[in-house]
Scaffold this motif. Sequence first.
Motif, short mmCIF file in Angstrom:
data_model
loop_
_atom_site.label_atom_id
_atom_site.label_comp_id
_atom_site.label_asym_id
_atom_site.label_seq_id
_atom_site.Cartn_x
_atom_site.Cartn_y
_atom_site.Cartn_z
N VAL A 172 2.57 1.73 -3.46
CA VAL A 172 1.61 2.24 -4.45
C VAL A 172 1.33 3.72 -4.20
N ALA A 173 1.19 4.12 -2.96
CA ALA A 173 0.92 5.52 -2.62
C ALA A 173 2.08 6.41 -3.06
N ALA A 224 4.31 5.71 -5.46
CA ALA A 224 4.37 5.71 -6.93
C ALA A 224 3.27 6.56 -7.55
N ALA A 225 2.17 6.73 -6.85
CA ALA A 225 1.03 7.47 -7.39
C ALA A 225 1.13 8.98 -7.14
N ARG A 226 2.16 9.42 -6.42
CA ARG A 226 2.31 10.87 -6.18
C ARG A 226 2.48 11.58 -7.50
N PRO A 227 1.90 12.75 -7.61
CA PRO A 227 2.06 13.49 -8.86
C PRO A 227 3.50 13.97 -9.06
N HIS A 229 0.84 -1.20 0.00
CA HIS A 229 0.00 0.00 0.00
C HIS A 229 0.88 1.26 0.00
N SER A 230 1.94 1.24 0.80
CA SER A 230 2.85 2.38 0.87
C SER A 230 3.57 2.59 -0.46
#
Length: 68
Positions: free
Chosen positions: A9-10, A12-15, A6-7
């Motif tokens: 993915v979070a 990697a998903a940062r703009p 989860h961490s």
Amino acid sequence: MDLALHSAVAIAARPITPGWPLNSFIAINPVAHLEQSSFDDSTPSAKVRPIEAYLTDYRVGRITSSDV
């Protein structure tokens, strides 16, 4: 989903910080007048050296493999 996944993915998903328009990203932009044009519209008017000039620079050592 486990916490580590989860961490990851979070993170990697940062703009990604936007770097456009160029006039707010680069101090001096020699092609600023082309900024509003599409790539296809702006490239013919851009000052681009012929490939032969780059190949000559490579042959005489002005451009090296590490530069490329």
